[in-house]
Design an enzyme around this catalytic site. Sequence first.
Site, PDB file in Angstrom:
ATOM      1  N   HIS A   7       0.837  -1.208   0.000  1.00  0.00           N
ATOM      2  CA  HIS A   7       0.000   0.000   0.000  1.00  0.00           C
ATOM      3  C   HIS A   7       0.867   1.252   0.000  1.00  0.00           C
ATOM      4  O   HIS A   7       0.560   2.232  -0.668  1.00  0.00           O
ATOM      5  CB  HIS A   7      -0.892   0.042   1.251  1.00  0.00           C
ATOM      6  CG  HIS A   7      -1.872  -1.085   1.351  1.00  0.00           C
ATOM      7  ND1 HIS A   7      -1.786  -2.068   2.313  1.00  0.00           N
ATOM      8  CD2 HIS A   7      -2.975  -1.367   0.616  1.00  0.00           C
ATOM      9  CE1 HIS A   7      -2.789  -2.904   2.164  1.00  0.00           C
ATOM     10  NE2 HIS A   7      -3.524  -2.513   1.150  1.00  0.00           N
ATOM     11  N   LYS A  54      -0.970  -6.988  -7.659  1.00  0.00           N
ATOM     12  CA  LYS A  54      -1.272  -8.277  -7.023  1.00  0.00           C
ATOM     13  C   LYS A  54      -2.714  -8.690  -7.306  1.00  0.00           C
ATOM     14  O   LYS A  54      -3.012  -9.856  -7.506  1.00  0.00           O
ATOM     15  CB  LYS A  54      -1.016  -8.238  -5.514  1.00  0.00           C
ATOM     16  CG  LYS A  54      -1.105  -9.654  -4.942  1.00  0.00           C
ATOM     17  CD  LYS A  54      -0.590  -9.737  -3.555  1.00  0.00           C
ATOM     18  CE  LYS A  54      -1.646  -9.321  -2.572  1.00  0.00           C
ATOM     19  NZ  LYS A  54      -2.830 -10.208  -2.588  1.00  0.00           N
ATOM     20  N   ARG A  73      -3.635 -10.198   4.241  1.00  0.00           N
ATOM     21  CA  ARG A  73      -4.037 -11.504   4.776  1.00  0.00           C
ATOM     22  C   ARG A  73      -2.858 -12.315   5.314  1.00  0.00           C
ATOM     23  O   ARG A  73      -3.070 -13.315   6.001  1.00  0.00           O
ATOM     24  CB  ARG A  73      -4.737 -12.325   3.693  1.00  0.00           C
ATOM     25  CG  ARG A  73      -6.078 -11.742   3.285  1.00  0.00           C
ATOM     26  CD  ARG A  73      -6.660 -12.490   2.112  1.00  0.00           C
ATOM     27  NE  ARG A  73      -7.778 -11.752   1.538  1.00  0.00           N
ATOM     28  CZ  ARG A  73      -9.032 -11.877   1.926  1.00  0.00           C
ATOM     29  NH1 ARG A  73      -9.338 -12.725   2.885  1.00  0.00           N
ATOM     30  NH2 ARG A  73      -9.977 -11.172   1.359  1.00  0.00           N
TER      31      ARG A  73
END
Length: 278
Positions: A37, A149, A187
């Site tokens: 990010h 991704k 995750r």
Amino acid sequence: MKIFTTKNELRQYLQEVNKAGQTIGFVPTMGALHLGHLSLLAQARQQTDVTVCSIFVNPTQFNDPKDLEKYPRPIAADIEKLQQAGCHVLFNPPVSEMYAGDEHWHLDIGELEHLLEGKFRPGHYQGVMQVVYKLFDMVKPDKAFFGQKDYQQVMVISRMVALMNLPVEIVMCPIEREADGLAMSSRNIHLTTDDRQHALILSKALYATQSGFNINRISDIQHEAAAMINAEPGTVLEYFEIADGDTLHAANQNSAKIVALVAAKVGATRLIDNVIIR
Ligand code: PAF
């Protein structure tokens, strides 16, 4: 950094930014921020004047309620990371600010919605488009930054932007990886120490595909990569596809872009990854 939780406050502030002739770069996220990010924010800062990040765990894109419930929400740590990254505006709305109750959304983007991720997460991309459309309407960004991704997500959003004629440029930024190859993901926090080791098979299989790529052996290479992943303990492969980068159908001799994409469950955690081959 300004922090807004309502769309009115956000809109008011960004209207002034617009009036001042400054460009807006937008990084929509669901939080649990990592270096992936932050690399999107760095791109936004380089390419536009005012950087806006949103953190909103969007319920409409989760097809599994348990997945939504356990999605990480470390908001205090996220705010600190955004401040350090020099983000100008954070939009962190509650669900009630984004959805007015029983809303319906459907945008026909053709088969793109039902391929690969779409097969395993029915309805997921409708939820993604629904929230991204709303966020674009509130932020009115000049450019929006998304990670490679989620390659299919970038394609879906680009299709929505084209169909709805939205005045925003979509910028896809490269995948950030850990030193051992694992693609960074919010995750990953759920991986146990053993899962973390097993998860490396995904990037290994992708890199093997990339280095051994031969247009005449696509099907064999795909099977070899799938076999590598299937042989890894604790790992359940959902798909490994060498796809045309423009359609996500099986790649062929005429494919101008080729991308290898994988999804697998490692322990209890579902991971995705990809490499661009050409
Ligand atoms: O990629 C994500 O984190 C989400 O799908 C997005 C684009 C923020 C929409 O909720």
